[in-house]
Write a protein that holds these residues in place. Structure first.
Motif, mmCIF file in Angstrom:
data_model
loop_
_atom_site.group_PDB
_atom_site.id
_atom_site.type_symbol
_atom_site.label_atom_id
_atom_site.label_comp_id
_atom_site.label_asym_id
_atom_site.label_seq_id
_atom_site.Cartn_x
_atom_site.Cartn_y
_atom_site.Cartn_z
ATOM 1 N N ASN A 166 4.362 11.895 -3.855
ATOM 2 C CA ASN A 166 5.676 11.293 -3.642
ATOM 3 C C ASN A 166 5.564 9.870 -3.087
ATOM 4 O O ASN A 166 6.318 8.988 -3.486
ATOM 5 N N LEU A 167 4.639 9.662 -2.156
ATOM 6 C CA LEU A 167 4.446 8.318 -1.608
ATOM 7 C C LEU A 167 3.930 7.351 -2.666
ATOM 8 O O LEU A 167 4.392 6.213 -2.751
ATOM 9 N N GLU A 168 2.992 7.798 -3.470
ATOM 10 C CA GLU A 168 2.461 6.933 -4.520
ATOM 11 C C GLU A 168 3.539 6.597 -5.552
ATOM 12 O O GLU A 168 3.601 5.483 -6.056
ATOM 13 N N ALA A 169 4.418 7.554 -5.841
ATOM 14 C CA ALA A 169 5.493 7.308 -6.801
ATOM 15 C C ALA A 169 6.558 6.380 -6.219
ATOM 16 O O ALA A 169 7.187 5.621 -6.955
ATOM 17 N N ALA A 170 6.749 6.429 -4.914
ATOM 18 C CA ALA A 170 7.806 5.643 -4.266
ATOM 19 C C ALA A 170 7.395 4.206 -3.966
ATOM 20 O O ALA A 170 8.252 3.334 -3.843
ATOM 21 N N LYS A 171 6.123 3.951 -3.860
ATOM 22 C CA LYS A 171 5.681 2.607 -3.466
ATOM 23 C C LYS A 171 5.826 1.627 -4.618
ATOM 24 O O LYS A 171 5.717 2.001 -5.778
ATOM 25 N N PRO A 172 6.088 0.356 -4.292
ATOM 26 C CA PRO A 172 6.122 -0.662 -5.342
ATOM 27 C C PRO A 172 4.742 -0.781 -5.988
ATOM 28 O O PRO A 172 3.716 -0.606 -5.321
ATOM 29 N N PRO A 173 4.683 -1.063 -7.272
ATOM 30 C CA PRO A 173 3.384 -1.109 -7.956
ATOM 31 C C PRO A 173 2.432 -2.184 -7.426
ATOM 32 O O PRO A 173 1.227 -2.029 -7.512
ATOM 33 N N ASP A 174 2.988 -3.237 -6.823
ATOM 34 C CA ASP A 174 2.128 -4.317 -6.333
ATOM 35 C C ASP A 174 1.696 -4.134 -4.886
ATOM 36 O O ASP A 174 1.078 -5.007 -4.306
ATOM 37 N N LEU A 208 -1.064 1.715 -1.053
ATOM 38 C CA LEU A 208 -0.480 2.874 -0.380
ATOM 39 C C LEU A 208 -0.474 2.659 1.135
ATOM 40 O O LEU A 208 0.516 2.967 1.799
ATOM 41 N N SER A 209 -1.536 2.100 1.681
ATOM 42 C CA SER A 209 -1.598 1.846 3.127
ATOM 43 C C SER A 209 -0.499 0.889 3.565
ATOM 44 O O SER A 209 0.179 1.120 4.573
ATOM 45 N N ALA A 210 -0.307 -0.178 2.813
ATOM 46 C CA ALA A 210 0.729 -1.159 3.156
ATOM 47 C C ALA A 210 2.109 -0.526 3.050
ATOM 48 O O ALA A 210 2.983 -0.778 3.880
ATOM 49 N N HIS A 211 2.309 0.312 2.039
ATOM 50 C CA HIS A 211 3.604 0.975 1.869
ATOM 51 C C HIS A 211 3.885 1.918 3.035
ATOM 52 O O HIS A 211 4.988 1.915 3.591
ATOM 53 N N VAL A 212 2.909 2.718 3.415
ATOM 54 C CA VAL A 212 3.095 3.660 4.529
ATOM 55 C C VAL A 212 3.364 2.891 5.816
ATOM 56 O O VAL A 212 4.250 3.258 6.593
ATOM 57 N N ARG A 213 2.644 1.790 6.064
ATOM 58 C CA ARG A 213 2.908 0.963 7.250
ATOM 59 C C ARG A 213 4.346 0.449 7.235
ATOM 60 O O ARG A 213 5.052 0.491 8.248
#
Length: 82
Positions: free
Chosen positions: A15-23, A26-31
Motif C-alpha cells: 500500500n505504501l509503495e502504491a501510494a508514494k509518488p513515482p519520483d 519509499l523512505s522519503a515518502h514514509v518520512r
C-alpha cells in the motif's frame, strides 16, 4: 543523528509503495507521511489549547467575534481632523 530502521512488509508495504509518488523513494515518502501526521497532531493540540483559552477568557471570544464582522478589505474611515 540517530537513525531507526523499521521493517515494512506485506500489505502495508504494498500500500505504501502504491501510494508514494513515482519520483520519491519509499523512505522519503514514509518520512513525509510521518512528518505530516505529526504536524496534524500539533495543529489539533494547538486548536484544543486555543479553544481552552477562549473558554477561559470569554472577553477574548467576544473581541474575536467583533473582528469576524469587520470588512478588512474596505479602506479605514477617516477621522475628522481637530
Amino acid at each position: 543523528m540517530k537513525a531507526t530502521t523499521i521493517k515494512l512488509e506485506g500489505e502495508l508495504l504494498k500500500n505504501l509503495e502504491a501510494a508514494k509518488p513515482p519520483d520519491r523513494s519509499l523512505s522519503a515518502h514514509v518520512r513525509s507521511v510521518l512528518q505530516k501526521d505529526l504536524e496534524r497532531q500539533r495543529a489539533r493540540d494547538a486548536a484544543a489549547a486555543f479553544r481552552a483559552f477562549l473558554d477561559a477568557h470569554p472577553d477574548e471570544q467576544m473581541w474575536l467575534a467583533e473582528w469576524d464582522g469587520v470588512d478588512l478589505a474596505a479602506p479605514p474611515a477617516r477621522k475628522p481632523e481637530a
